[in-house]
Motif scaffolding. Structure first.
Motif, PDB file in Angstrom:
ATOM      1  N   ASN A   2       0.818  -1.193   0.000  1.00  0.00           N
ATOM      2  CA  ASN A   2       0.000   0.000   0.000  1.00  0.00           C
ATOM      3  C   ASN A   2       0.857   1.250   0.000  1.00  0.00           C
ATOM      4  O   ASN A   2       1.846   1.342   0.689  1.00  0.00           O
ATOM      5  CB  ASN A   2      -0.906   0.053   1.228  1.00  0.00           C
ATOM      6  CG  ASN A   2      -2.002  -0.966   1.152  1.00  0.00           C
ATOM      7  OD1 ASN A   2      -2.376  -1.391   0.072  1.00  0.00           O
ATOM      8  ND2 ASN A   2      -2.517  -1.358   2.295  1.00  0.00           N
ATOM      9  N   GLN A 166      -9.393   7.986  -0.714  1.00  0.00           N
ATOM     10  CA  GLN A 166      -9.886   6.647  -0.998  1.00  0.00           C
ATOM     11  C   GLN A 166      -9.569   6.241  -2.437  1.00  0.00           C
ATOM     12  O   GLN A 166      -9.709   7.044  -3.355  1.00  0.00           O
ATOM     13  CB  GLN A 166     -11.394   6.561  -0.742  1.00  0.00           C
ATOM     14  CG  GLN A 166     -11.821   7.028   0.648  1.00  0.00           C
ATOM     15  CD  GLN A 166     -11.039   6.369   1.766  1.00  0.00           C
ATOM     16  OE1 GLN A 166     -10.967   5.141   1.859  1.00  0.00           O
ATOM     17  NE2 GLN A 166     -10.446   7.192   2.629  1.00  0.00           N
ATOM     18  N   SER A 167      -9.187   4.996  -2.623  1.00  0.00           N
ATOM     19  CA  SER A 167      -8.798   4.530  -3.961  1.00  0.00           C
ATOM     20  C   SER A 167      -9.987   4.025  -4.766  1.00  0.00           C
ATOM     21  O   SER A 167      -9.952   4.004  -5.994  1.00  0.00           O
ATOM     22  CB  SER A 167      -7.774   3.398  -3.830  1.00  0.00           C
ATOM     23  OG  SER A 167      -8.368   2.251  -3.225  1.00  0.00           O
ATOM     24  N   TYR A 169     -10.845   1.077  -5.233  1.00  0.00           N
ATOM     25  CA  TYR A 169     -10.508  -0.170  -5.932  1.00  0.00           C
ATOM     26  C   TYR A 169     -11.591  -1.195  -5.621  1.00  0.00           C
ATOM     27  O   TYR A 169     -12.033  -1.320  -4.483  1.00  0.00           O
ATOM     28  CB  TYR A 169      -9.143  -0.674  -5.456  1.00  0.00           C
ATOM     29  CG  TYR A 169      -8.778  -2.041  -5.970  1.00  0.00           C
ATOM     30  CD1 TYR A 169      -8.267  -2.205  -7.254  1.00  0.00           C
ATOM     31  CD2 TYR A 169      -8.950  -3.167  -5.178  1.00  0.00           C
ATOM     32  CE1 TYR A 169      -7.931  -3.460  -7.730  1.00  0.00           C
ATOM     33  CE2 TYR A 169      -8.621  -4.430  -5.640  1.00  0.00           C
ATOM     34  CZ  TYR A 169      -8.115  -4.574  -6.924  1.00  0.00           C
ATOM     35  OH  TYR A 169      -7.796  -5.823  -7.380  1.00  0.00           O
ATOM     36  N   ARG A 170     -12.035  -1.938  -6.609  1.00  0.00           N
ATOM     37  CA  ARG A 170     -13.105  -2.914  -6.409  1.00  0.00           C
ATOM     38  C   ARG A 170     -12.506  -4.264  -5.973  1.00  0.00           C
ATOM     39  O   ARG A 170     -12.032  -5.039  -6.796  1.00  0.00           O
ATOM     40  CB  ARG A 170     -13.939  -3.076  -7.672  1.00  0.00           C
ATOM     41  CG  ARG A 170     -15.246  -3.854  -7.439  1.00  0.00           C
ATOM     42  CD  ARG A 170     -16.045  -4.001  -8.720  1.00  0.00           C
ATOM     43  NE  ARG A 170     -16.665  -2.772  -9.159  1.00  0.00           N
ATOM     44  CZ  ARG A 170     -17.826  -2.309  -8.685  1.00  0.00           C
ATOM     45  NH1 ARG A 170     -18.474  -2.978  -7.746  1.00  0.00           N
ATOM     46  NH2 ARG A 170     -18.322  -1.183  -9.147  1.00  0.00           N
ATOM     47  N   TYR A 171     -12.528  -4.521  -4.661  1.00  0.00           N
ATOM     48  CA  TYR A 171     -11.991  -5.775  -4.121  1.00  0.00           C
ATOM     49  C   TYR A 171     -12.905  -6.957  -4.422  1.00  0.00           C
ATOM     50  O   TYR A 171     -12.443  -8.069  -4.658  1.00  0.00           O
ATOM     51  CB  TYR A 171     -11.809  -5.671  -2.606  1.00  0.00           C
ATOM     52  CG  TYR A 171     -10.661  -4.786  -2.174  1.00  0.00           C
ATOM     53  CD1 TYR A 171      -9.370  -5.295  -2.041  1.00  0.00           C
ATOM     54  CD2 TYR A 171     -10.870  -3.431  -1.899  1.00  0.00           C
ATOM     55  CE1 TYR A 171      -8.319  -4.478  -1.648  1.00  0.00           C
ATOM     56  CE2 TYR A 171      -9.818  -2.612  -1.506  1.00  0.00           C
ATOM     57  CZ  TYR A 171      -8.549  -3.143  -1.374  1.00  0.00           C
ATOM     58  OH  TYR A 171      -7.502  -2.338  -0.990  1.00  0.00           O
ATOM     59  N   THR A 175     -18.058  -4.263  -3.577  1.00  0.00           N
ATOM     60  CA  THR A 175     -17.343  -3.052  -3.164  1.00  0.00           C
ATOM     61  C   THR A 175     -17.998  -1.797  -3.748  1.00  0.00           C
ATOM     62  O   THR A 175     -18.331  -1.756  -4.929  1.00  0.00           O
ATOM     63  CB  THR A 175     -15.882  -3.094  -3.644  1.00  0.00           C
ATOM     64  OG1 THR A 175     -15.256  -4.272  -3.159  1.00  0.00           O
ATOM     65  CG2 THR A 175     -15.107  -1.887  -3.134  1.00  0.00           C
ATOM     66  N   ALA A 177     -17.664   1.369  -5.409  1.00  0.00           N
ATOM     67  CA  ALA A 177     -16.525   1.758  -6.247  1.00  0.00           C
ATOM     68  C   ALA A 177     -16.564   3.208  -6.703  1.00  0.00           C
ATOM     69  O   ALA A 177     -15.878   3.590  -7.647  1.00  0.00           O
ATOM     70  CB  ALA A 177     -16.437   0.835  -7.467  1.00  0.00           C
ATOM     71  N   HIS A 201     -14.915  -5.993   1.282  1.00  0.00           N
ATOM     72  CA  HIS A 201     -13.448  -6.020   1.275  1.00  0.00           C
ATOM     73  C   HIS A 201     -12.909  -7.415   1.010  1.00  0.00           C
ATOM     74  O   HIS A 201     -11.939  -7.583   0.269  1.00  0.00           O
ATOM     75  CB  HIS A 201     -12.917  -5.512   2.619  1.00  0.00           C
ATOM     76  CG  HIS A 201     -11.427  -5.342   2.643  1.00  0.00           C
ATOM     77  ND1 HIS A 201     -10.662  -5.501   3.764  1.00  0.00           N
ATOM     78  CD2 HIS A 201     -10.546  -5.028   1.650  1.00  0.00           C
ATOM     79  CE1 HIS A 201      -9.393  -5.302   3.475  1.00  0.00           C
ATOM     80  NE2 HIS A 201      -9.291  -5.013   2.203  1.00  0.00           N
TER      81      HIS A 201
END
Length: 262
Positions: A2, A166-167, A169-171, A175, A177, A201
């Motif tokens: 990260n 916040q990123s 990112y689709r975990y 998520t 997004a 997550h």
């Protein structure tokens, strides 16, 4: 690995040294110089000098036989001091112990750190579930129950600042997004006083979470009850809601006079 908020750019030698510490810590095991060099933005000589300084100050340890670097004992002592002085964990521990025993599920205690979630304590039931979160780990705020519980009660300007970090990112397919989706979810959390992680997550991991609020309504931490979809549904997990909210209130009362870092 990260990216941590706050670059060492402009921070001189101290910033560069802290960046190297972050890199060693992120590997999670003793690491060789060649591994660090392969990901470093510093010249070989600079990286070596920084490592030598960190070793001499006890922040890193060097194993001559294995030729590896690991976190030093001085850093461990500082980490323990920070845990005692800068987190609510020592005060909250008996309460989260009791909650985990009462509901028979994993309980997390977290605080916001540079727009991310820092897990400051964790209590497992006898039959623990394997999951990402561990005390000391940093995770995303936008797709965790504790993260959303914390963000939902921030002042508007503070929330805007955190959302920028916040990123999205689709975990997993669940998520959230986008900022718009997250803001809509945060509004519901403010109304209900409860946050959810619907496998956002990690696949198969769900939770309910509640903020720990000061008397002025400021979030000083968040608490979650977490399980897996193999054990319970989200509806079944909601049976723990009264105990979760009661525990969050007790912790809030216990830490009311504690001087929190800005």
């Amino acid at each position: 690995m990260n990216k941590q908020a706050g670059s060492s750019t402009g921070d001189g030698t101290v910033g560069k040294a802290l960046e190297v510490l972050d890199k060693v810590a992120a590997v999670g095991r003793p690491v060789r110089f060649s591994e660090l060099l392969s990901e470093s933005t510093h010249p070989k000589a600079t990286l070596y000098r920084l490592l030598q300084t960190l070793v001499s100050q006890g922040m890193l340890a060097y194993d001559e036989r294995q030729q590896t670097y690991s976190l030093g004992i001085r850093l461990v002592r500082l980490a323990h001091a920070a845990w005692r002085q800068s987190s609510i964990a020592p005060i909250a521990r008996p309460f989260i112990n009791a909650l985990s025993e009462a509901v028979g599920e994993t309980v997390h205690l977290a605080q916001l750190d540079s727009g991310q979630v820092l897990y400051v304590d964790k209590r497992n039931p006898t039959n623990a579930i394997d999951m990402f979160s561990q005390a000391g780990k940093v995770g995303p705020a936008y797709c965790t129950g504790v993260g959303k519980a914390l963000m939902a009660f921030l002042e508007p300007a503070d929330l805007d600042h955190v959302l920028k970090k916040q990123s999205f990112y689709r975990y997993t397919p669940a998520t959230l997004a986008s900022e718009a989706e997250l803001r809509a979810d945060l509004e519901k959390i403010r109304e209900e006083g409860l946050s959810y992680d619907r496998e956002e997550h990690e696949p198969g991991i769900i939770c309910i979470a509640a903020p720990i609020l000061s008397s002025k309504g400021r979030p000083v931490g968040a608490l979650s009850v977490t399980t897996s979809t193999q054990r319970k549904s989200l509806e079944q997990l909601l049976e723990a809601r009264p105990a979760l909210l009661d525990t969050a209130s007790k912790i809030a009362a216990a830490v009311e006079d504690w001087q929190f870092p800005a």
